[in-house]
Design a protein around this motif. Structure first.
Motif, PDB file in Angstrom:
ATOM      1  N   ASP A  98       0.824  -1.199   0.000  1.00  0.00           N
ATOM      2  CA  ASP A  98       0.000   0.000   0.000  1.00  0.00           C
ATOM      3  C   ASP A  98       0.864   1.257   0.000  1.00  0.00           C
ATOM      4  O   ASP A  98       2.006   1.229   0.473  1.00  0.00           O
ATOM      5  CB  ASP A  98      -0.917   0.016   1.228  1.00  0.00           C
ATOM      6  CG  ASP A  98      -1.928  -1.117   1.189  1.00  0.00           C
ATOM      7  OD1 ASP A  98      -2.278  -1.543   0.074  1.00  0.00           O
ATOM      8  OD2 ASP A  98      -2.356  -1.578   2.266  1.00  0.00           O
ATOM      9  N   ILE A 101       3.516   2.617   3.004  1.00  0.00           N
ATOM     10  CA  ILE A 101       3.752   1.514   3.931  1.00  0.00           C
ATOM     11  C   ILE A 101       5.224   1.371   4.283  1.00  0.00           C
ATOM     12  O   ILE A 101       5.589   0.786   5.301  1.00  0.00           O
ATOM     13  CB  ILE A 101       3.202   0.195   3.340  1.00  0.00           C
ATOM     14  CG1 ILE A 101       2.881  -0.815   4.449  1.00  0.00           C
ATOM     15  CG2 ILE A 101       4.163  -0.409   2.342  1.00  0.00           C
ATOM     16  CD1 ILE A 101       1.719  -0.446   5.311  1.00  0.00           C
ATOM     17  N   GLU A 240       3.105  -5.526   4.026  1.00  0.00           N
ATOM     18  CA  GLU A 240       1.767  -5.306   4.558  1.00  0.00           C
ATOM     19  C   GLU A 240       1.827  -4.743   5.964  1.00  0.00           C
ATOM     20  O   GLU A 240       2.833  -4.851   6.666  1.00  0.00           O
ATOM     21  CB  GLU A 240       0.962  -6.612   4.548  1.00  0.00           C
ATOM     22  CG  GLU A 240       1.577  -7.740   5.350  1.00  0.00           C
ATOM     23  CD  GLU A 240       0.861  -9.046   5.133  1.00  0.00           C
ATOM     24  OE1 GLU A 240       0.804  -9.841   6.094  1.00  0.00           O
ATOM     25  OE2 GLU A 240       0.370  -9.295   4.024  1.00  0.00           O
ATOM     26  N   GLU A 242      -0.661  -1.823   8.767  1.00  0.00           N
ATOM     27  CA  GLU A 242      -1.467  -0.608   8.838  1.00  0.00           C
ATOM     28  C   GLU A 242      -0.558   0.603   8.999  1.00  0.00           C
ATOM     29  O   GLU A 242       0.372   0.585   9.801  1.00  0.00           O
ATOM     30  CB  GLU A 242      -2.446  -0.682  10.020  1.00  0.00           C
ATOM     31  CG  GLU A 242      -3.443  -1.825   9.929  1.00  0.00           C
ATOM     32  CD  GLU A 242      -4.429  -1.641   8.802  1.00  0.00           C
ATOM     33  OE1 GLU A 242      -4.685  -0.480   8.416  1.00  0.00           O
ATOM     34  OE2 GLU A 242      -4.932  -2.663   8.284  1.00  0.00           O
ATOM     35  N   ARG A 243      -0.863   1.656   8.225  1.00  0.00           N
ATOM     36  CA  ARG A 243      -0.031   2.851   8.310  1.00  0.00           C
ATOM     37  C   ARG A 243      -0.119   3.524   9.676  1.00  0.00           C
ATOM     38  O   ARG A 243       0.779   4.256  10.072  1.00  0.00           O
ATOM     39  CB  ARG A 243      -0.440   3.835   7.212  1.00  0.00           C
ATOM     40  CG  ARG A 243       0.110   3.475   5.846  1.00  0.00           C
ATOM     41  CD  ARG A 243      -0.190   4.534   4.818  1.00  0.00           C
ATOM     42  NE  ARG A 243      -1.611   4.607   4.529  1.00  0.00           N
ATOM     43  CZ  ARG A 243      -2.158   5.499   3.698  1.00  0.00           C
ATOM     44  NH1 ARG A 243      -1.401   6.392   3.117  1.00  0.00           N
ATOM     45  NH2 ARG A 243      -3.451   5.494   3.476  1.00  0.00           N
ATOM     46  N   THR A 244      -1.220   3.275  10.400  1.00  0.00           N
ATOM     47  CA  THR A 244      -1.367   3.857  11.737  1.00  0.00           C
ATOM     48  C   THR A 244      -0.634   3.044  12.799  1.00  0.00           C
ATOM     49  O   THR A 244      -0.478   3.501  13.932  1.00  0.00           O
ATOM     50  CB  THR A 244      -2.857   3.946  12.104  1.00  0.00           C
ATOM     51  OG1 THR A 244      -3.452   2.639  11.989  1.00  0.00           O
ATOM     52  CG2 THR A 244      -3.578   4.907  11.174  1.00  0.00           C
ATOM     53  N   GLU A 245      -0.194   1.826  12.438  1.00  0.00           N
ATOM     54  CA  GLU A 245       0.543   0.974  13.370  1.00  0.00           C
ATOM     55  C   GLU A 245       2.038   1.030  13.041  1.00  0.00           C
ATOM     56  O   GLU A 245       2.448   1.404  11.939  1.00  0.00           O
ATOM     57  CB  GLU A 245       0.047  -0.469  13.275  1.00  0.00           C
ATOM     58  CG  GLU A 245      -1.420  -0.648  13.628  1.00  0.00           C
ATOM     59  CD  GLU A 245      -1.694  -0.476  15.108  1.00  0.00           C
ATOM     60  OE1 GLU A 245      -0.739  -0.623  15.899  1.00  0.00           O
ATOM     61  OE2 GLU A 245      -2.852  -0.194  15.470  1.00  0.00           O
ATOM     62  N   ARG A 248       5.396  -3.738  10.546  1.00  0.00           N
ATOM     63  CA  ARG A 248       5.274  -4.069   9.130  1.00  0.00           C
ATOM     64  C   ARG A 248       5.704  -5.522   8.935  1.00  0.00           C
ATOM     65  O   ARG A 248       6.651  -5.990   9.570  1.00  0.00           O
ATOM     66  CB  ARG A 248       6.169  -3.164   8.272  1.00  0.00           C
ATOM     67  CG  ARG A 248       5.931  -1.680   8.441  1.00  0.00           C
ATOM     68  CD  ARG A 248       4.642  -1.252   7.752  1.00  0.00           C
ATOM     69  NE  ARG A 248       4.515   0.196   7.737  1.00  0.00           N
ATOM     70  CZ  ARG A 248       3.898   0.906   8.670  1.00  0.00           C
ATOM     71  NH1 ARG A 248       3.390   0.280   9.724  1.00  0.00           N
ATOM     72  NH2 ARG A 248       3.793   2.220   8.578  1.00  0.00           N
ATOM     73  N   GLY A 361      -1.685  -6.979  13.479  1.00  0.00           N
ATOM     74  CA  GLY A 361      -1.767  -6.827  12.028  1.00  0.00           C
ATOM     75  C   GLY A 361      -1.275  -8.017  11.239  1.00  0.00           C
ATOM     76  O   GLY A 361      -1.119  -7.931  10.024  1.00  0.00           O
TER      77      GLY A 361
END
Length: 455
Positions: A98, A101, A240, A242-245, A248, A361
């Motif tokens: 994404d 990321i 992969e 979440e960009r808020t987490e 990765r 995630g």
């Protein structure tokens, strides 16, 4: 003389049609066919160059030198693990994920490490200027003398730079922005992506240079462009999270030089990506044991055992159609487990909205976490937490309610020992091999037996 003709190409699957169609007959997508100009030339049937053939005669497999040891150390152990031990010379690797990321951050750190150890590295950016990459490099502490940056989208010029510079490693970011002047369609189209990928692969194989190319993803999370792109490359990596987490996960989707089930875990920090060598500790950092709807499961990601928390919430539905929402677990697998619980244990899940989440995630692919998922669902419905202190749950649930054995169960038990767990619920058929002097190992044969031991 070359004959110019127009064709319509599906931008999703690459299907070609002589006329426009509203719906692609190959992938069934609507409004994806775009007109492109195709130039065809007749190839004369000339005789094969005999000297060239004799120079490249078939060889016995015992005479061919293995390239297994000819790998570059990327400077990141987690990336080396995902690649199968390092970067193979002459390989073509595709990395996607994404936007935002951390793909460019990962590649810039890799380029810096390789340039310091092996020689010149060329970073080709079609989306950012040299100044933008420099700003990111200053933040990451990238300062290698042999790391060269160029902002260019013309592949013919990129090839000329490679021939002149003779780098040991090349990064192209991204394939959707690169174009060849001989192709009349726009950059990112099926024709451009296919032709540019072919040219890049030829450069890498002929000059024995490993190449990384970045690809965009669609709104559905799939690789943008034709599916043939995945078949052409040697390795496909997916970044992969979440960009808020902060966490990765780098996952292998295809690898001709190693296993396809390995993952690498990173943490996004201000100074760049940090490697996580002990992911179980990170994923279980905020776990509150004995909470209703929560269970700790053991899974295998390639050769790495990982313990992770799975959370389930079942609330009474106010509608006639109960919803099923899963994050990190296949929705069909969730429905299957719910059907087994309804059939074998008479639990009326049809009256409940069910929500399932894998903490951290992580996405679960196998069936090792089935038993933990089932017990977390039952715990939420009954409003009762797991009574056993610090328990890890391992096992696959069959359609008849039996607990089926899993592979590498003994390695998961060793991981649980290292993490300080006191109890382990495993399939009865795994109990003989998965013995422990530290943990109380409990074998179960079916769901009802597991419930009696847990609750």
């Amino acid at each position: 003389m070359a004959k110019i003709k127009s064709i319509f190409v599906c931008q999703e699957c690459g299907y070609e049609s002589p006329k426009w169609l509203g719906k692609c007959p190959d992938c069934n997508r609507w409004n994806t066919l775009v007109e492109e100009v195709k130039e065809s030339t007749k190839v004369s049937n000339s005789k094969v160059n005999t000297i060239k053939v004799l120079d490249n005669m078939p060889k016995s497999i015992r005479e061919i030198k293995s390239g297994e040891k000819e790998r570059y150390d990327t400077g990141l152990k987690e990336l080396n693990r995902v690649l199968g031990g390092g970067l193979v010379r002459g390989s073509l690797t595709l990395i996607s994920g994404d936007p935002g990321i951390g793909k460019s951050t990962l590649l810039l750190q890799t380029a810096d490490a390789i340039s310091k150890k092996y020689g010149k590295v060329l970073y080709v950016s079609g989306e950012e200027s040299e100044e933008q990459i420099k700003i990111r490099g200053d933040r990451l502490g990238v300062n290698a003398n042999d790391l060269y940056i160029i902002s260019e989208t013309n592949l013919d010029l990129v090839e000329a730079y490679i021939n002149e510079l003779k780098p040991v490693f090349v990064i192209i970011d991204s394939i959707q922005t690169i174009y060849k002047e001989t192709i009349t369609s726009a950059p990112g189209s099926v024709s451009q992506v296919k032709e540019c990928s072919n040219t890049i692969m030829r450069i890498g194989k002929n000059q024995n240079i490993p190449l990384f190319i970045v690809a965009h993803v669609t709104k559905q999370g799939e690789l943008a462009g034709p599916r043939v792109l995945e078949h052409m490359v040697d390795t496909v990596l997916y970044f992969e999270g979440e960009r808020t987490e902060d966490f990765r996960v780098l996952r292998t989707m295809k690898n001709r030089f190693g296993t396809t089930s390995e993952i690498g875990v990173f943490e996004m920090a201000e100074e760049g990506l940090r490697e996580i060598y002990d992911p179980s500790r990170i994923f279980l950092e905020d776990t509150s044991f004995n909470q209703e709807g929560s269970a700790v499961i053991g899974i295998m990601e390639g050769t790495r055992p990982i313990l992770v928390e799975i959370q389930a919430l079942a609330s009474e539905s106010n509608t006639h159609l109960a919803s099923r929402t899963a994050v990190g677990i296949d929705n069909q697998r969730l429905r299957l487990i719910l059907a087994v619980l309804e059939k074998k244990l008479r639990v009326p899940f049809y009256k409940y909205d069910v929500y399932v989440n894998v903490v951290g995630g992580l996405t679960l692919d196998g069936t090792t976490g089935d038993l933990g998922l089932a017990l977390a669902l039952l715990s939420s419905v009954k409003n009762v937490g797991i009574k056993l202190e610090r328990t890890v749950i391992i096992g696959e649930v069959g359609l008849t309610g039996e607990i089926r054995p899993v592979t590498a169960c003994e390695r998961l038990i060793k991981e649980a020992e290292k993490m300080g767990f006191e109890n382990a619920i495993i399939p009865e058929r795994n109990r003989d091999k998965a013995k422990s002097d530290v943990i109380n190992v409990i074998g179960v044969s079916n769901l009802r037996e597991a419930i009696n031991k847990i609750f």
